[in-house]
Design a protein around this motif. Structure first.
Motif, PDB file in Angstrom:
ATOM      1  N   VAL A 203       0.867  -1.176   0.000  1.00  0.00           N
ATOM      2  CA  VAL A 203       0.000   0.000   0.000  1.00  0.00           C
ATOM      3  C   VAL A 203       0.901   1.222   0.000  1.00  0.00           C
ATOM      4  CG1 VAL A 203      -0.146   0.062   2.539  1.00  0.00           C
ATOM      5  CG2 VAL A 203      -1.941   1.139   1.163  1.00  0.00           C
ATOM      6  N   SER A 204       0.474   2.303  -0.666  1.00  0.00           N
ATOM      7  CA  SER A 204       1.372   3.453  -0.796  1.00  0.00           C
ATOM      8  C   SER A 204       0.610   4.746  -1.023  1.00  0.00           C
ATOM      9  CB  SER A 204       2.351   3.232  -1.964  1.00  0.00           C
ATOM     10  OG  SER A 204       1.637   3.162  -3.190  1.00  0.00           O
ATOM     11  N   ILE A 205       1.326   5.862  -0.805  1.00  0.00           N
ATOM     12  CA  ILE A 205       0.876   7.207  -1.160  1.00  0.00           C
ATOM     13  C   ILE A 205       2.020   7.860  -1.917  1.00  0.00           C
ATOM     14  CG2 ILE A 205       0.081   9.455  -0.317  1.00  0.00           C
ATOM     15  CD1 ILE A 205      -0.959   8.072   2.182  1.00  0.00           C
ATOM     16  N   ASP A 206       1.741   8.450  -3.079  1.00  0.00           N
ATOM     17  CA  ASP A 206       2.830   8.979  -3.902  1.00  0.00           C
ATOM     18  C   ASP A 206       2.887  10.498  -3.904  1.00  0.00           C
ATOM     19  OD1 ASP A 206       0.984   9.945  -5.847  1.00  0.00           O
ATOM     20  OD2 ASP A 206       0.964   8.011  -6.853  1.00  0.00           O
ATOM     21  N   SER A 207       3.928  11.027  -4.559  1.00  0.00           N
ATOM     22  CA  SER A 207       4.166  12.472  -4.587  1.00  0.00           C
ATOM     23  C   SER A 207       3.137  13.216  -5.429  1.00  0.00           C
ATOM     24  CB  SER A 207       5.573  12.769  -5.129  1.00  0.00           C
ATOM     25  OG  SER A 207       5.766  12.159  -6.400  1.00  0.00           O
ATOM     26  N   GLU A 208       2.316  12.494  -6.202  1.00  0.00           N
ATOM     27  CA  GLU A 208       1.221  13.108  -6.936  1.00  0.00           C
ATOM     28  C   GLU A 208      -0.032  13.220  -6.069  1.00  0.00           C
ATOM     29  OE1 GLU A 208       1.272  14.193 -10.460  1.00  0.00           O
ATOM     30  OE2 GLU A 208       3.332  14.201  -9.714  1.00  0.00           O
ATOM     31  N   GLY A 209       0.002  12.636  -4.874  1.00  0.00           N
ATOM     32  CA  GLY A 209      -1.121  12.730  -3.941  1.00  0.00           C
ATOM     33  C   GLY A 209      -2.094  11.575  -3.999  1.00  0.00           C
ATOM     34  N   PHE A 210      -1.700  10.436  -4.609  1.00  0.00           N
ATOM     35  CA  PHE A 210      -2.614   9.310  -4.773  1.00  0.00           C
ATOM     36  C   PHE A 210      -2.316   8.190  -3.783  1.00  0.00           C
ATOM     37  CE2 PHE A 210      -2.991  11.410  -8.880  1.00  0.00           C
ATOM     38  CZ  PHE A 210      -4.361  11.373  -9.087  1.00  0.00           C
ATOM     39  N   PHE A 211      -3.399   7.695  -3.172  1.00  0.00           N
ATOM     40  CA  PHE A 211      -3.342   6.503  -2.319  1.00  0.00           C
ATOM     41  C   PHE A 211      -3.676   5.313  -3.202  1.00  0.00           C
ATOM     42  CE2 PHE A 211      -5.541   3.306   0.202  1.00  0.00           C
ATOM     43  CZ  PHE A 211      -4.723   3.152   1.310  1.00  0.00           C
ATOM     44  N   VAL A 212      -2.805   4.287  -3.180  1.00  0.00           N
ATOM     45  CA  VAL A 212      -2.981   3.156  -4.099  1.00  0.00           C
ATOM     46  C   VAL A 212      -2.910   1.848  -3.338  1.00  0.00           C
ATOM     47  CG1 VAL A 212      -2.179   2.050  -6.214  1.00  0.00           C
ATOM     48  CG2 VAL A 212      -1.845   4.510  -5.919  1.00  0.00           C
ATOM     49  N   PHE A 213      -3.917   0.996  -3.597  1.00  0.00           N
ATOM     50  CA  PHE A 213      -3.902  -0.392  -3.120  1.00  0.00           C
ATOM     51  C   PHE A 213      -4.553  -1.243  -4.187  1.00  0.00           C
ATOM     52  CE2 PHE A 213      -6.071  -3.941  -0.899  1.00  0.00           C
ATOM     53  CZ  PHE A 213      -4.930  -4.624  -0.496  1.00  0.00           C
ATOM     54  N   GLU A 214      -3.840  -2.308  -4.583  1.00  0.00           N
ATOM     55  CA  GLU A 214      -4.284  -3.154  -5.684  1.00  0.00           C
ATOM     56  C   GLU A 214      -4.559  -2.261  -6.913  1.00  0.00           C
ATOM     57  OE1 GLU A 214      -7.524  -5.444  -3.959  1.00  0.00           O
ATOM     58  OE2 GLU A 214      -6.118  -6.995  -3.300  1.00  0.00           O
ATOM     59  N   LYS A 215      -5.760  -2.351  -7.475  1.00  0.00           N
ATOM     60  CA  LYS A 215      -6.086  -1.544  -8.654  1.00  0.00           C
ATOM     61  C   LYS A 215      -6.778  -0.229  -8.290  1.00  0.00           C
ATOM     62  CE  LYS A 215      -4.677  -4.682 -11.613  1.00  0.00           C
ATOM     63  NZ  LYS A 215      -3.509  -4.465 -12.494  1.00  0.00           N
ATOM     64  N   ALA A 216      -7.079  -0.049  -7.005  1.00  0.00           N
ATOM     65  CA  ALA A 216      -7.789   1.165  -6.566  1.00  0.00           C
ATOM     66  C   ALA A 216      -6.799   2.315  -6.392  1.00  0.00           C
ATOM     67  CB  ALA A 216      -8.533   0.906  -5.270  1.00  0.00           C
ATOM     68  N   ARG A 217      -7.201   3.484  -6.868  1.00  0.00           N
ATOM     69  CA  ARG A 217      -6.329   4.664  -6.822  1.00  0.00           C
ATOM     70  C   ARG A 217      -7.200   5.895  -6.600  1.00  0.00           C
ATOM     71  NH1 ARG A 217      -4.219   7.980 -11.221  1.00  0.00           N
ATOM     72  NH2 ARG A 217      -2.128   8.764 -10.756  1.00  0.00           N
ATOM     73  N   ARG A 218      -6.932   6.650  -5.535  1.00  0.00           N
ATOM     74  CA  ARG A 218      -7.730   7.844  -5.265  1.00  0.00           C
ATOM     75  C   ARG A 218      -6.846   8.968  -4.730  1.00  0.00           C
ATOM     76  NH1 ARG A 218      -8.863   4.621  -0.687  1.00  0.00           N
ATOM     77  NH2 ARG A 218      -8.566   5.708   1.290  1.00  0.00           N
ATOM     78  N   LYS A 219      -7.267  10.192  -5.023  1.00  0.00           N
ATOM     79  CA  LYS A 219      -6.523  11.385  -4.607  1.00  0.00           C
ATOM     80  C   LYS A 219      -6.793  11.672  -3.134  1.00  0.00           C
ATOM     81  CE  LYS A 219      -4.244  15.273  -5.949  1.00  0.00           C
ATOM     82  NZ  LYS A 219      -2.973  15.313  -6.669  1.00  0.00           N
TER      83      LYS A 219
END
Length: 363
Positions: A203-219
């Protein structure tokens, strides 16, 4: 010249006449009556016009007063409305922990658990990427040597340089965006080194501001760029109101609300990890933060031994690493042998066409 007074005019008027000109004839009674009626109508129209003008002015004044009252009411309502209050920070200062601590030197990036394009320097405190020969399009990934089992800890990365390579003119295909990227997150031991690869082990949060888990991605947060210190707060303290969450801070300021660690990852030892592309960054595991948070928090390098699990980093006794070149004939079970070899020797890293293609698809 001569002068006469004309009765039918409302005010006396002097009319100049030339010498020897005949005097105007006196009006008859009937003409005087008609003239008076005409004058009365004219005066009536004048009064009516004046009354209409006054009425219009009153209406305009009324509208202006009404608008002023409306503006006053809107201004009053705007003054009464307060800006929405920011959510109250629920994280409290970390209490003193008298338990045995890990050695700060034991908490580091694990180069035995990194992609081939991770280039460490300055005692593993500064990480660079490879940017030649197409590597500028491939993500680099690395895990830490310390996995978190419980407690609340943080670590930081500071983006000190971004890399921009000129693409050849007339090149085929679209350049993957964004060109620069940093992902902070958690992953299980032995899982993919690329965060947000679509798997359920990270699970991660990137420098673009997105939280990502599996295929789900949200700002969930703001963007972060050069000369910015990003801190990942991992809260696995069951007594905390933000238990089992991760958060990102930008130069010590919270930029996203706590995001729940997915249930599939709960109960597992989770290793802090970084995935990046076309940036050079400083990594800091503590014990002193680069940017203080709004509350006191232990850094990963000052964790209690009971809260973390240290990965065993195998190093060759003579300092020399081994490279294996399998030789085989096409369609004769070549990659079957490679798969069997890697299963028995997970410390080896495959470098082949199929592995590069898989790496590119994850990037």
């Amino acid at each position: 010249s001569s002068a006469i007074w004309l009765k039918h005019l409302p005010t006396p008027t002097i009319i100049g006449l030339k010498a020897n000109s005949p005097l105007p004839e006196a009006m008859s009674a009937e003409e005087e009556k008609e003239d008076a009626e005409m004058q009365g109508k004219t005066e009536a129209k004048t009064e009516e016009a004046e009354e209409s003008a006054e009425a219009k002015k009153d209406v305009a004044d009324g509208k202006e007063e009404e608008k002023e009252e409306q503006d006053d009411e809107e201004a009053k309502e705007s003054a009464e409305k307060k800006e929405p209050e920011k959510p109250k920070e629920q994280e409290a200062d970390s209490a003193f922990d008298a338990r045995a601590k890990v050695s700060p030197a034991a908490v580091d990036i694990n180069m035995a658990d990194a992609t081939l394009n991770v280039m460490p320097t300055a005692g593993n405190k500064l990480l660079l990427p490879l940017t030649e020969g197409g590597f500028q399009h491939l993500l680099a990934g690395v895990r830490t040597t310390a996995g978190i089992k419980s407690g609340r800890f943080m670590f930081e990365v500071k983006i000190v340089e971004t890399h921009n390579r000129n693409e050849p003119q007339g090149g085929q295909g679209r350049v993957p965006m964004p060109r620069q990227l940093v992902r902070l997150g958690l992953s299980t031991a032995g899982s993919s080194l690329i965060l947000a690869d679509g798997g359920s082990n990270c699970v991660s949060i990137d420098s673009e501001g997105f939280f990502v888990f599996e295929k789900a991605r949200r700002k969930v947060s703001q963007k972060c760029g050069r000369n910015v210190t990003m801190a990942l707060l991992v809260n696995m303290d069951e007594a905390s109101p933000n238990a089992n969450t991760i958060s990102v801070f930008k130069d010590g300021v919270r930029i996203c609300q706590p995001q729940a660690i997915p249930e599939k990852l709960l109960g597992k030892t989770l290793f802090p990890a970084v995935t990046y592309k076309n940036v050079t960054f400083q990594v800091n595991f503590g014990p002193i933060p680069l940017k203080e948070l709004p509350f006191k928090c232990h850094m990963l390098a000052s964790a209690a031994t009971a809260d973390v699990e240290l990965a065993e980093v195998a190093k060759p006794s003579d300092g020399k690493y081994e490279v294996v070149f399998p030789v085989g004939l096409p369609e004769q079970g070549y990659f079957d042998w490679v798969d069997a070899f890697l299963e028995k020797h997970p410390d080896y890293v495959e470098l082949s066409d199929r592995q590069i293609l898989d790496w590119a698809s994850k990037s």
